[in-house]
Every structure is written in structure tokens, then in C-alpha cells.
Scaffold this motif. Sequence first.
Motif, mmCIF file in Angstrom:
data_model
loop_
_atom_site.group_PDB
_atom_site.id
_atom_site.type_symbol
_atom_site.label_atom_id
_atom_site.label_comp_id
_atom_site.label_asym_id
_atom_site.label_seq_id
_atom_site.Cartn_x
_atom_site.Cartn_y
_atom_site.Cartn_z
ATOM 1 N N ILE A 96 0.864 -1.187 0.000
ATOM 2 C CA ILE A 96 0.000 0.000 0.000
ATOM 3 C C ILE A 96 0.893 1.228 0.000
ATOM 4 N N GLU A 97 1.028 1.835 -1.167
ATOM 5 C CA GLU A 97 1.965 2.945 -1.317
ATOM 6 C C GLU A 97 1.281 4.306 -1.317
ATOM 7 N N ASN A 98 -0.045 4.319 -1.479
ATOM 8 C CA ASN A 98 -0.746 5.601 -1.529
ATOM 9 C C ASN A 98 -2.218 5.415 -1.167
ATOM 10 N N LYS A 99 -2.917 6.522 -1.095
ATOM 11 C CA LYS A 99 -4.305 6.528 -0.663
ATOM 12 C C LYS A 99 -5.212 5.738 -1.597
ATOM 13 N N ASN A 100 -4.990 5.850 -2.907
ATOM 14 C CA ASN A 100 -5.874 5.159 -3.853
ATOM 15 C C ASN A 100 -5.875 3.656 -3.635
ATOM 16 N N THR A 101 -4.692 3.081 -3.495
ATOM 17 C CA THR A 101 -4.596 1.649 -3.235
ATOM 18 C C THR A 101 -5.219 1.308 -1.885
ATOM 19 N N GLY A 102 -4.951 2.136 -0.882
ATOM 20 C CA GLY A 102 -5.506 1.902 0.445
ATOM 21 C C GLY A 102 -7.018 1.896 0.449
ATOM 22 N N LEU A 103 -7.631 2.778 -0.330
ATOM 23 C CA LEU A 103 -9.090 2.859 -0.366
ATOM 24 C C LEU A 103 -9.727 1.612 -0.967
ATOM 25 N N VAL A 104 -9.058 0.981 -1.916
ATOM 26 C CA VAL A 104 -9.579 -0.263 -2.484
ATOM 27 C C VAL A 104 -9.627 -1.350 -1.406
ATOM 28 N N PHE A 105 -8.565 -1.450 -0.636
ATOM 29 C CA PHE A 105 -8.541 -2.433 0.447
ATOM 30 C C PHE A 105 -9.605 -2.121 1.502
ATOM 31 N N VAL A 106 -9.807 -0.840 1.795
ATOM 32 C CA VAL A 106 -10.844 -0.445 2.746
ATOM 33 C C VAL A 106 -12.213 -0.906 2.262
ATOM 34 N N SER A 107 -12.507 -0.660 0.992
ATOM 35 C CA SER A 107 -13.797 -1.057 0.431
ATOM 36 C C SER A 107 -13.986 -2.570 0.472
ATOM 37 N N ALA A 108 -12.941 -3.307 0.082
ATOM 38 C CA ALA A 108 -13.033 -4.766 0.060
ATOM 39 C C ALA A 108 -13.230 -5.327 1.464
ATOM 40 N N LEU A 109 -12.557 -4.733 2.427
ATOM 41 C CA LEU A 109 -12.629 -5.244 3.796
ATOM 42 C C LEU A 109 -13.919 -4.835 4.493
ATOM 43 N N ASN A 110 -14.401 -3.629 4.215
ATOM 44 C CA ASN A 110 -15.658 -3.182 4.834
ATOM 45 C C ASN A 110 -16.824 -4.105 4.494
ATOM 46 N N LYS A 111 -16.784 -4.686 3.306
ATOM 47 C CA LYS A 111 -17.856 -5.602 2.902
ATOM 48 C C LYS A 111 -17.882 -6.855 3.768
ATOM 49 N N LYS A 112 -16.764 -7.158 4.408
ATOM 50 C CA LYS A 112 -16.679 -8.348 5.259
ATOM 51 C C LYS A 112 -16.938 -8.028 6.727
ATOM 52 N N MET A 113 -17.186 -6.760 7.031
ATOM 53 C CA MET A 113 -17.313 -6.340 8.426
ATOM 54 C C MET A 113 -18.763 -6.219 8.901
ATOM 55 N N LEU A 114 -19.716 -6.518 8.039
ATOM 56 C CA LEU A 114 -21.124 -6.280 8.366
ATOM 57 C C LEU A 114 -21.602 -7.075 9.574
ATOM 58 N N SER A 115 -20.998 -8.222 9.827
ATOM 59 C CA SER A 115 -21.448 -9.069 10.938
ATOM 60 C C SER A 115 -20.827 -8.670 12.273
ATOM 61 N N PHE A 116 -19.879 -7.726 12.248
ATOM 62 C CA PHE A 116 -19.193 -7.339 13.476
ATOM 63 C C PHE A 116 -19.821 -6.097 14.100
ATOM 64 N N GLY A 117 -19.700 -5.991 15.411
ATOM 65 C CA GLY A 117 -20.231 -4.850 16.145
ATOM 66 C C GLY A 117 -20.010 -5.062 17.626
ATOM 67 N N TYR A 118 -20.767 -4.362 18.443
ATOM 68 C CA TYR A 118 -20.565 -4.426 19.895
ATOM 69 C C TYR A 118 -20.836 -5.815 20.460
ATOM 70 N N ASN A 119 -21.713 -6.566 19.820
ATOM 71 C CA ASN A 119 -22.017 -7.910 20.306
ATOM 72 C C ASN A 119 -21.159 -8.985 19.638
ATOM 73 N N ASN A 120 -20.349 -8.578 18.690
ATOM 74 C CA ASN A 120 -19.447 -9.511 18.008
ATOM 75 C C ASN A 120 -18.211 -8.733 17.588
ATOM 76 N N THR A 121 -17.308 -8.509 18.545
ATOM 77 C CA THR A 121 -16.158 -7.644 18.295
ATOM 78 C C THR A 121 -15.152 -8.306 17.351
ATOM 79 N N VAL A 122 -14.403 -7.450 16.667
ATOM 80 C CA VAL A 122 -13.372 -7.917 15.742
ATOM 81 C C VAL A 122 -12.122 -8.299 16.537
ATOM 82 N N SER A 123 -11.471 -9.369 16.139
ATOM 83 C CA SER A 123 -10.218 -9.787 16.776
ATOM 84 C C SER A 123 -9.210 -10.181 15.712
#
Length: 366
Positions: A96-123
Motif C-alpha cells: 500500500i503505497e498511496n491513498k488510492n490503493t488503500g481505499l480499495v482495500f478499505v472497500s473490500a474489507l468493509n464488505k466483510k465487516m457487516l457481521s461485526f459490532g458491539y455484540n461480536n467484536t473484531v479480533s
Amino acid sequence: MQEVKWGEFKIGDLFDINRGNISNQKELIHDSKGICFIAQNNNNNGFVDTVKPQNHKIFKGNSLIIGRQTGIVYYQEKDFITTDGVLVLTAKENFIENKNTGLVFVSALNKKMLSFGYNNTVSEAKLNKIKIKLPIKNDTIDFNFMENFIAELEAERIAELEAYLSVTGLKDYTLTKEEQQALDDFEKLKFRKFNVIDIFDVKNTGNILSRDIVENSGKTPYLCASITNNAVSSYISYDEKYLDKGNCIFIGGKTFTVTYQEKDFYSNDSHNLALYLKKEEKNKSNYLYLATCINKSLKHKYSWGDSISNKKIQIDKIFLPVNNYQPYYDAMETFISAIQKLVIRDVILYADKKIAATKTIVNKNN
């Protein structure tokens, strides 16, 4: 996008995962030239303040962070420190050398985070098992495509913004004499206290539970007590007998979120308040100024455990600028007009800068 090939990659294979070591934020000392302090906020990209670096673990920029309780993923461009409630993902091969590349990873990872929250914390253990989809070329991650795609997408949005500013006449950000004078005279304004109920008619909003709506089913704003997106949670179609009139100040009852609502709306909680100006001239600029006055005057009084209510606000007072001991609405309107132009100026200069930078990136990679 139709021709892009995709591959699956384990987070644990791509990133080293660590946690911040700040457990008590009150010990941090503000320093305008210090290091960025990041927490699991839902806004401002997690940024809280710049502070003096003490005995804190410093993370390099071009990293991703994930709030353990929120599951929200952000890209961090600069070096930072963070709390023990935040997971930090650092690319193992510094890809990850710049913001553009970083944002792609953010988007891809956010799609996998929907099941996490206060009752199911990320580890770390849970993250290591997660797979994300990324564009590939010759069976390897296609970083050039990521960078070009985000750059072109941003340029497209900026061009749309420029077109909108031109059509609406907002591209003219030159201050009038009156607006410049309003900025110059701001420190000289005199303020005094007014009873909220002398300035506004106050009413409780309707109450439509989130379980009873269909998200994005219509065009009417559905408001909640959130600071993000001007308190708009979704746009819905619903029974009009629950509709609240717009052109008012909306206060999220439990969180004391203060916003101006231009259009008619639905509300998620009857503890929320709608404030309507009693004066005849009820324009947007005055409402925006007054919303800030309410926030500054009352926010310190209320919290989640001691929330505002229609009963409590009946005896509340707010500070307003005055002329001959009366609210100085003309000064409010002119000042907001000047501020809007200053913001628009910054947006236009930013847009021009981003378009030039995008052309450079695309030309370099082609």
C-alpha cells in the motif's frame, strides 16, 4: 470493471495485525505539531487530535485500522498512535503505497465487516481467517488497476461537482462587501441569552421504529440521532400522518445531535425535537447559524444518561448575537453566506488540484 478478474486473499497472508496501546485518552496532551491520534470514531476517518508522542506505539502511515467494537475500516495516510480498541493492519510487503490503493482495500474489507459490532467484536484471530476479493492480473494483485480506477472515479465525481457548482451559481465565491464586513466584525458582535421557547416553537417528532421501515423505499428523509449524513439514516416511503415539517432545527434527543432539516422528514424516536423559528423570515442561513448557537450553548449540559427533552428545553437559554437587544438575524444570514463562499472556494480549489493530480497519475501508469 466488467473485464476485471478477481482473486481471493486471506487477510492474515497480506497484513500484520497489531493493536494500539492507549488505554486512557485523558492522559494525552494536545500538540498542534504532534502525531495524529486515531480512535474508533464513526466520523472524520477516526482522527481525534494531534498529540505529544509519549510512550505510545507509533504506527506507520499507509496502514488500515479497524474499530474492534464498530467494525469500521479506515485508511491512515500518516503515522499515528491509537487506542487498544483499534486493530492496525500493516501490509507485509509494503504494497500500500498511496491513498488510492488503500481505499480499495478499505472497500473490500468493509464488505466483510457487516457481521461485526458491539455484540461480536473484531479480533486478530477472526481477521486472519477472512478472505477479500481483489482485482488480479497474471494471478497477482493488480495494483496499477486499483490506483487508476480510484483516480478516474475521483476525477469523475469531481467533474460532476464542478458541473453542479457552475449550474447552481455556487462557483462564484467572491465575497461581497457586506460579507467581508460580517467576517471582520464577527469578534465585535455582542451576544446575550434568550429563552429557547421565546425564539422557537418546540415539538416532539414522530416515532417510527427502524424495524417498521423499508430502507431506501422512497424520497423522504428518515432521521435518527446520528451526527453523520446530517442525521439522515435512509430515504423512505411511509404513512404521511407521521411526517414532520421541514425548515427546522432537529435535535437527536438521546445524543444531542443538532442539524438543520430543509425538507419534510420522518423520525425514528419521539424523544427527538423539532424547533421552528417564531419570526416570519425563516431562511436556511438563519437556521444554520442558530443550530450552531444551540449546540454551543447546550451541548455541555446533556449526555446519553441525561438527555434533552421537551420539558427540559422549556427552561434552557441560548446565546445569540444581538442588535438593540434583539436577535441580530441579518448579521447571522450575512455571516453564513460568507462562510459558505469560503467553503465553496476551498472545494473548488481542491477540485482543480485533484483533477490535475489525477491526470498525472493516469498518464504515469499508461
